[in-house]
Write an enzyme that holds these catalytic residues in place. Structure first.
Site, PDB file in Angstrom:
ATOM      1  N   ARG A  62       0.814  -1.220   0.000  1.00  0.00           N
ATOM      2  CA  ARG A  62       0.000   0.000   0.000  1.00  0.00           C
ATOM      3  C   ARG A  62       0.853   1.278   0.000  1.00  0.00           C
ATOM      4  NH1 ARG A  62      -1.780   2.137   4.250  1.00  0.00           N
ATOM      5  NH2 ARG A  62      -2.096   0.216   5.406  1.00  0.00           N
ATOM      6  N   TYR A 115     -16.985  12.759 -16.580  1.00  0.00           N
ATOM      7  CA  TYR A 115     -17.340  11.483 -15.980  1.00  0.00           C
ATOM      8  C   TYR A 115     -18.203  11.755 -14.747  1.00  0.00           C
ATOM      9  CZ  TYR A 115     -16.925   6.691 -14.519  1.00  0.00           C
ATOM     10  OH  TYR A 115     -17.220   5.404 -14.171  1.00  0.00           O
ATOM     11  N   ASP A 188      -8.548  15.270 -17.653  1.00  0.00           N
ATOM     12  CA  ASP A 188      -8.883  13.852 -17.752  1.00  0.00           C
ATOM     13  C   ASP A 188      -8.704  13.459 -19.213  1.00  0.00           C
ATOM     14  OD1 ASP A 188     -10.091  11.340 -17.995  1.00  0.00           O
ATOM     15  OD2 ASP A 188     -11.549  11.753 -16.410  1.00  0.00           O
ATOM     16  N   LYS A 213      -9.443   1.831 -19.257  1.00  0.00           N
ATOM     17  CA  LYS A 213      -9.950   2.024 -20.611  1.00  0.00           C
ATOM     18  C   LYS A 213      -8.842   1.715 -21.635  1.00  0.00           C
ATOM     19  CE  LYS A 213     -13.568   3.378 -18.269  1.00  0.00           C
ATOM     20  NZ  LYS A 213     -13.822   4.784 -17.993  1.00  0.00           N
TER      21      LYS A 213
HETATM   22  C1  LIG Z   1     -14.217   5.454 -16.901  1.00  0.00           C
HETATM   23  C2  LIG Z   1     -13.789   6.843 -16.743  1.00  0.00           C
HETATM   24  C3  LIG Z   1     -13.291   7.288 -15.508  1.00  0.00           C
HETATM   25  C4  LIG Z   1     -13.292   6.424 -14.279  1.00  0.00           C
HETATM   26  O1  LIG Z   1     -12.375   5.387 -14.352  1.00  0.00           O
HETATM   27  P1  LIG Z   1     -12.541   4.026 -13.504  1.00  0.00           P
HETATM   28  O2  LIG Z   1     -11.293   3.296 -13.840  1.00  0.00           O
HETATM   29  O3  LIG Z   1     -13.796   3.372 -13.978  1.00  0.00           O
HETATM   30  O4  LIG Z   1     -12.635   4.409 -12.073  1.00  0.00           O
HETATM   31  C5  LIG Z   1     -12.850   8.594 -15.438  1.00  0.00           C
HETATM   32  N1  LIG Z   1     -12.901   9.419 -16.496  1.00  0.00           N
HETATM   33  C6  LIG Z   1     -13.392   9.028 -17.680  1.00  0.00           C
HETATM   34  C7  LIG Z   1     -13.426   9.998 -18.809  1.00  0.00           C
HETATM   35  C8  LIG Z   1     -13.850   7.728 -17.852  1.00  0.00           C
HETATM   36  O5  LIG Z   1     -14.355   7.354 -19.037  1.00  0.00           O
END
Ligand SMILES: *Cc1c(COP(=O)(O)O)cnc(C)c1O
Length: 400
Positions: A62, A115, A188, A213
């Site tokens: 951790r 998001y 992001d 993703k």
């Molecule tokens: C899916 C997503 C997130 C969140 O990510 P997780 O790995 O599901 O917590 C944040 N920003 C965007 C643009 C996303 O598509």
């Protein structure tokens, strides 16, 4: 923890995607670093001076494990940042960033298209529980961003392309504005991935990625990353990782490391397939709108071309001139494309987002009757388009 070979920015993106963070394993000579699942690392002879809350020492997973470190080295190289932290999910990376940078009485500006967890965090949790002030702004409108800045604005958070409407914001312009007013810009970058867009090179201070993703790319591991200045990353490690407990599993870090090696190849295919799907959809009389930044009629197309030189990603949102039930019927007829949330997987995914999303007031008019968000995968593009076509036919849409 990098080994003898250092793959820095002098190497091309594909070379870094493959080699950064990997090295010869010192013990076995294996040319891929192993998975280290152990929770703990051996202590020195006298451990009493160790700060149990410190990151970066071999101590406890951790506080930072070996596989996490390798992946951080790769992401730092791909995004061109000073330092990186990898956490358990994209949302852990987002919340970790906001928690580290915002104090009671600070003001944050964030994109109206983000998001969902960003909306929850910055419009509800941090405001209601911790006294942070926030303003939701259309960040594609630089004058609107300018008008929202206050003396206590500490952070501007932009998502581009934005989930789920594919809105484009100009990273360079917002960065300039943020810096003129002593604020930081976080971006992001999940929809673009560092292959298509590198916000730090465009002036952003901090990049956040959902590794779940495109970077992992295979739909089988969750993770998140923040890349930015060392002092910010140290804070996130101390808070979000060590004291809030958002550490990534070593196995997931290893899987994501493996997936990331082919990011450039996969992104080229996602970019090409999504553009072809968008162009197919655009010509159909029963399609009410197609939102894809690669289309010339997209309001952010020119900015997207400037800041996403390799391509526009794999996500396409679109509407059909049909009732609620027909939307569901079309999905039920699909045989190649799967009805599931998430995006950036190898396989194509689609989700029907209905008419009564609570954030609909923030979306353009065209999205108000319900729409699909489709993550165009890596299959043969003829099969993806063919699948949509047969489903539209079965639902009777071609006859209208
Ligand atoms: C899916 C997503 C997130 C969140 O990510 P997780 O790995 O599901 O917590 C944040 N920003 C965007 C643009 C996303 O598509």
């Amino acid at each position: 923890m990098m080994g003898k070979r250092v793959y820095d920015q002098n190497y091309g993106f594909q070379t870094r995607a493959i080699h950064s963070g990997n090295d010869i394993d010192g013990e076995t000579g294996a040319i891929k670093r192993p998975i280290t699942m152990a929770n703990s690392y051996e202590l020195p002879y006298d451990p009493t001076n160790i700060n149990w809350s410190s990151a970066g020492e071999a101590l406890y997973t951790r506080n930072g494990g070996a596989n996490q470190q390798y992946l951080q080295d790769k992401l730092k190289a791909l995004e061109g940042g000073e330092d990186a932290v990898v956490l358990a999910s994209g949302v852990a990376a987002l919340s970790g960033t906001f928690f580290a940078l915002l104090n009671e009485g600070d003001h944050v500006i964030f994109s109206n298209i983000t998001y969902i967890a960003v909306y929850r965090l910055l419009n509800e949790l941090l405001t209601d529980k911790y006294g942070v002030e926030s303003t939701i702004v259309d960040t594609s409108d630089i004058e609107a961003v300018k008008a929202a800045i206050k003396p206590n604005t500490k952070l501007i958070h932009v998502e581009t392309p934005g989930n789920p409407t594919l809105k484009i914001s100009d990273i360079e312009e917002v960065a300039k504005l943020a810096h003129e007013h002593g604020a930081l810009l976080s971006v992001d970058n999940t929809f673009a991935s560092p292959y298509n867009q590198r916000p730090i090179e465009l002036g952003a201070d901090i990049v956040i990625e959902s590794l779940t993703k495109y970077i992992n790319g295979h739909g089988d591991a969750m993770g998140g990353a923040v890349i930015g200045p060392k002092e910010v990353i140290e804070k996130i490690k101390a808070q979000a990782m060590i004291n809030l407990g958002g550490a990534i599993s070593p196995f997931n870090a290893w899987l994501i490391m493996r997936g990331a090696a082919t990011l450039p190849l996969r992104m080229r295919q996602h970019n090409a397939n999504a553009l072809a799907v968008a162009e197919y959809l655009e010509k159909l009389p029963f399609v009410s709108f197609v939102a894809y930044p690669g289309l010339e009629n997209h309001p952010g197309h020119e900015i997207a071309k400037k800041q996403m030189p390799q391509g526009f990603g794999g996500v396409v949102s679109f509407g059909i001139k049909a009732d609620h039930d027909t939307y569901n019927k079309v999905v039920s007829y699909l045989q190649v494309i799967t009805s599931a949330v998430s995006l950036g997987h190898d396989e194509s995914l689609i989700v029907f987002l209905g008419e009564d999303d609570e954030r609909q007031y923030l979306y353009p008019e065209a999205f108000h009757n319900g729409f699909y968000r489709m993550s165009v995968g890596l299959e043969d593009v003829e099969d993806i388009i063919g699948d949509l076509k047969q489903a539209f036919e079965k639902a009777g849409l071609y006859e209208k």
